[in-house]
Design a protein around this motif. Structure first.
Motif, PDB file in Angstrom:
ATOM      1  N   PHE A  73      69.433  16.624   4.614  1.00  0.00           N
ATOM      2  CA  PHE A  73      68.488  15.538   4.330  1.00  0.00           C
ATOM      3  C   PHE A  73      69.148  14.175   4.492  1.00  0.00           C
ATOM      4  O   PHE A  73      68.477  13.184   4.764  1.00  0.00           O
ATOM      5  CB  PHE A  73      67.891  15.684   2.925  1.00  0.00           C
ATOM      6  CG  PHE A  73      66.771  16.674   2.874  1.00  0.00           C
ATOM      7  CD1 PHE A  73      65.607  16.475   3.590  1.00  0.00           C
ATOM      8  CD2 PHE A  73      66.884  17.815   2.103  1.00  0.00           C
ATOM      9  CE1 PHE A  73      64.571  17.392   3.546  1.00  0.00           C
ATOM     10  CE2 PHE A  73      65.861  18.740   2.051  1.00  0.00           C
ATOM     11  CZ  PHE A  73      64.698  18.528   2.771  1.00  0.00           C
ATOM     12  N   GLY A  74      70.464  14.112   4.325  1.00  0.00           N
ATOM     13  CA  GLY A  74      71.181  12.858   4.543  1.00  0.00           C
ATOM     14  C   GLY A  74      71.055  12.383   5.979  1.00  0.00           C
ATOM     15  O   GLY A  74      70.838  11.197   6.238  1.00  0.00           O
ATOM     16  N   PHE A  75      71.161  13.312   6.925  1.00  0.00           N
ATOM     17  CA  PHE A  75      70.974  12.952   8.329  1.00  0.00           C
ATOM     18  C   PHE A  75      69.561  12.449   8.587  1.00  0.00           C
ATOM     19  O   PHE A  75      69.350  11.491   9.326  1.00  0.00           O
ATOM     20  CB  PHE A  75      71.276  14.138   9.247  1.00  0.00           C
ATOM     21  CG  PHE A  75      72.729  14.324   9.535  1.00  0.00           C
ATOM     22  CD1 PHE A  75      73.419  13.425  10.328  1.00  0.00           C
ATOM     23  CD2 PHE A  75      73.418  15.408   9.020  1.00  0.00           C
ATOM     24  CE1 PHE A  75      74.762  13.587  10.602  1.00  0.00           C
ATOM     25  CE2 PHE A  75      74.758  15.590   9.281  1.00  0.00           C
ATOM     26  CZ  PHE A  75      75.432  14.676  10.077  1.00  0.00           C
ATOM     27  N   VAL A  76      68.577  13.089   7.966  1.00  0.00           N
ATOM     28  CA  VAL A  76      67.188  12.664   8.147  1.00  0.00           C
ATOM     29  C   VAL A  76      66.974  11.273   7.545  1.00  0.00           C
ATOM     30  O   VAL A  76      66.316  10.412   8.150  1.00  0.00           O
ATOM     31  CB  VAL A  76      66.226  13.697   7.533  1.00  0.00           C
ATOM     32  CG1 VAL A  76      64.789  13.201   7.574  1.00  0.00           C
ATOM     33  CG2 VAL A  76      66.347  15.028   8.251  1.00  0.00           C
ATOM     34  N   VAL A  77      67.536  11.019   6.381  1.00  0.00           N
ATOM     35  CA  VAL A  77      67.389   9.705   5.738  1.00  0.00           C
ATOM     36  C   VAL A  77      68.097   8.623   6.552  1.00  0.00           C
ATOM     37  O   VAL A  77      67.593   7.502   6.682  1.00  0.00           O
ATOM     38  CB  VAL A  77      67.916   9.756   4.282  1.00  0.00           C
ATOM     39  CG1 VAL A  77      68.036   8.377   3.678  1.00  0.00           C
ATOM     40  CG2 VAL A  77      67.010  10.627   3.433  1.00  0.00           C
ATOM     41  N   ILE A  78      69.247   8.940   7.108  1.00  0.00           N
ATOM     42  CA  ILE A  78      69.933   7.984   7.980  1.00  0.00           C
ATOM     43  C   ILE A  78      69.070   7.682   9.196  1.00  0.00           C
ATOM     44  O   ILE A  78      68.954   6.531   9.631  1.00  0.00           O
ATOM     45  CB  ILE A  78      71.325   8.504   8.392  1.00  0.00           C
ATOM     46  CG1 ILE A  78      72.262   8.507   7.190  1.00  0.00           C
ATOM     47  CG2 ILE A  78      71.917   7.664   9.510  1.00  0.00           C
ATOM     48  CD1 ILE A  78      73.580   9.210   7.443  1.00  0.00           C
ATOM     49  N   GLY A  79      68.419   8.704   9.740  1.00  0.00           N
ATOM     50  CA  GLY A  79      67.497   8.498  10.857  1.00  0.00           C
ATOM     51  C   GLY A  79      66.350   7.574  10.482  1.00  0.00           C
ATOM     52  O   GLY A  79      65.943   6.711  11.268  1.00  0.00           O
ATOM     53  N   LEU A  80      65.831   7.728   9.279  1.00  0.00           N
ATOM     54  CA  LEU A  80      64.766   6.825   8.811  1.00  0.00           C
ATOM     55  C   LEU A  80      65.286   5.404   8.643  1.00  0.00           C
ATOM     56  O   LEU A  80      64.597   4.434   8.958  1.00  0.00           O
ATOM     57  CB  LEU A  80      64.190   7.324   7.483  1.00  0.00           C
ATOM     58  CG  LEU A  80      63.298   8.554   7.557  1.00  0.00           C
ATOM     59  CD1 LEU A  80      62.952   9.040   6.157  1.00  0.00           C
ATOM     60  CD2 LEU A  80      62.040   8.244   8.329  1.00  0.00           C
ATOM     61  N   GLY A  81      66.497   5.279   8.135  1.00  0.00           N
ATOM     62  CA  GLY A  81      67.082   3.944   7.977  1.00  0.00           C
ATOM     63  C   GLY A  81      67.310   3.256   9.313  1.00  0.00           C
ATOM     64  O   GLY A  81      67.076   2.058   9.460  1.00  0.00           O
ATOM     65  N   VAL A  82      67.753   4.011  10.290  1.00  0.00           N
ATOM     66  CA  VAL A  82      67.961   3.448  11.624  1.00  0.00           C
ATOM     67  C   VAL A  82      66.615   3.090  12.251  1.00  0.00           C
ATOM     68  O   VAL A  82      66.487   2.079  12.947  1.00  0.00           O
ATOM     69  CB  VAL A  82      68.755   4.436  12.510  1.00  0.00           C
ATOM     70  CG1 VAL A  82      68.820   3.967  13.935  1.00  0.00           C
ATOM     71  CG2 VAL A  82      70.150   4.631  11.962  1.00  0.00           C
ATOM     72  N   ALA A  83      65.593   3.893  11.962  1.00  0.00           N
ATOM     73  CA  ALA A  83      64.264   3.644  12.535  1.00  0.00           C
ATOM     74  C   ALA A  83      63.655   2.339  12.033  1.00  0.00           C
ATOM     75  O   ALA A  83      62.842   1.726  12.718  1.00  0.00           O
ATOM     76  CB  ALA A  83      63.336   4.802  12.231  1.00  0.00           C
ATOM     77  N   THR A  84      64.044   1.892  10.848  1.00  0.00           N
ATOM     78  CA  THR A  84      63.505   0.634  10.331  1.00  0.00           C
ATOM     79  C   THR A  84      64.052  -0.577  11.089  1.00  0.00           C
ATOM     80  O   THR A  84      63.472  -1.659  11.013  1.00  0.00           O
ATOM     81  CB  THR A  84      63.812   0.457   8.835  1.00  0.00           C
ATOM     82  OG1 THR A  84      65.221   0.434   8.642  1.00  0.00           O
ATOM     83  CG2 THR A  84      63.180   1.564   8.014  1.00  0.00           C
ATOM     84  N   GLN A  85      65.151  -0.400  11.809  1.00  0.00           N
ATOM     85  CA  GLN A  85      65.744  -1.512  12.564  1.00  0.00           C
ATOM     86  C   GLN A  85      65.270  -1.570  14.007  1.00  0.00           C
ATOM     87  O   GLN A  85      65.694  -2.442  14.759  1.00  0.00           O
ATOM     88  CB  GLN A  85      67.272  -1.379  12.541  1.00  0.00           C
ATOM     89  CG  GLN A  85      67.851  -1.381  11.164  1.00  0.00           C
ATOM     90  CD  GLN A  85      67.527  -2.630  10.384  1.00  0.00           C
ATOM     91  OE1 GLN A  85      67.632  -3.725  10.925  1.00  0.00           O
ATOM     92  NE2 GLN A  85      67.114  -2.481   9.140  1.00  0.00           N
ATOM     93  N   TRP A  86      64.394  -0.649  14.385  1.00  0.00           N
ATOM     94  CA  TRP A  86      63.926  -0.578  15.768  1.00  0.00           C
ATOM     95  C   TRP A  86      62.834  -1.608  16.009  1.00  0.00           C
ATOM     96  O   TRP A  86      61.941  -1.789  15.201  1.00  0.00           O
ATOM     97  CB  TRP A  86      63.405   0.823  16.041  1.00  0.00           C
ATOM     98  CG  TRP A  86      63.043   1.087  17.463  1.00  0.00           C
ATOM     99  CD1 TRP A  86      63.662   0.575  18.561  1.00  0.00           C
ATOM    100  CD2 TRP A  86      62.006   1.926  17.939  1.00  0.00           C
ATOM    101  NE1 TRP A  86      63.075   1.067  19.688  1.00  0.00           N
ATOM    102  CE2 TRP A  86      62.044   1.901  19.339  1.00  0.00           C
ATOM    103  CE3 TRP A  86      61.053   2.703  17.326  1.00  0.00           C
ATOM    104  CZ2 TRP A  86      61.162   2.608  20.116  1.00  0.00           C
ATOM    105  CZ3 TRP A  86      60.180   3.413  18.100  1.00  0.00           C
ATOM    106  CH2 TRP A  86      60.235   3.358  19.493  1.00  0.00           C
ATOM    107  N   HIS A  87      62.894  -2.314  17.115  1.00  0.00           N
ATOM    108  CA  HIS A  87      61.906  -3.342  17.460  1.00  0.00           C
ATOM    109  C   HIS A  87      61.208  -2.935  18.720  1.00  0.00           C
ATOM    110  O   HIS A  87      61.761  -2.530  19.668  1.00  0.00           O
ATOM    111  CB  HIS A  87      62.572  -4.700  17.704  1.00  0.00           C
ATOM    112  CG  HIS A  87      63.292  -5.190  16.498  1.00  0.00           C
ATOM    113  ND1 HIS A  87      62.776  -6.142  15.685  1.00  0.00           N
ATOM    114  CD2 HIS A  87      64.464  -4.840  15.960  1.00  0.00           C
ATOM    115  CE1 HIS A  87      63.619  -6.381  14.722  1.00  0.00           C
ATOM    116  NE2 HIS A  87      64.654  -5.579  14.864  1.00  0.00           N
TER     117      HIS A  87
END
Length: 87
Positions: A73-87
C-alpha cells in the motif's frame, strides 16, 4: 429615492494606475511522468497480489510478515502522491 454610494462614479484623482497581473501558466509535466505514476501503482498491486497468492512464502516476504501489506500500500500511496503533482 436615495441612491447607494456605490453607484456614484469615483473621482479621477482617487484611482491609481496599476500594472496588470499576469497569471503564470504551469508547465506541463514531462511525458515520462505518467509512466512513473502507473509504475508505482502497478508495483504496489503486484507486490500485494504476490504476497496474498503465495501466502507469504516468497523468499524474504516470510520474514516481514504483516509489513508486506504496508509496503504494498505504500507504493500505491506514493503513486497517489506523485499523481497530485501531474499537470
Amino acid at each position: 429615492m436615495p441612491e447607494s454610494r456605490r453607484r456614484k462614479p469615483k473621482n479621477a484623482t482617487q484611482t491609481r494606475a496599476t500594472t496588470p497581473v499576469v497569471a503564470k501558466r504551469r508547465q506541463q509535466s514531462p511525458r515520462w511522468f505518467g509512466g512513473v505514476i502507473l509504475a508505482f501503482f502497478l508495483i504496489g498491486i503486484a507486490y500485494l497480489l504476490t504476497y496474498y497468492f503465495s501466502n507469504g512464502g516468497v523468499f524474504g516476504m516470510e520474514d516481514l510478515g504483516g509489513w508486506n501489506i504496508l509496503i504494498g500500500f505504500g507504493f500505491v500511496v506514493i503513486g497517489l502522491g506523485v499523481a497530485t503533482q501531474w499537470h
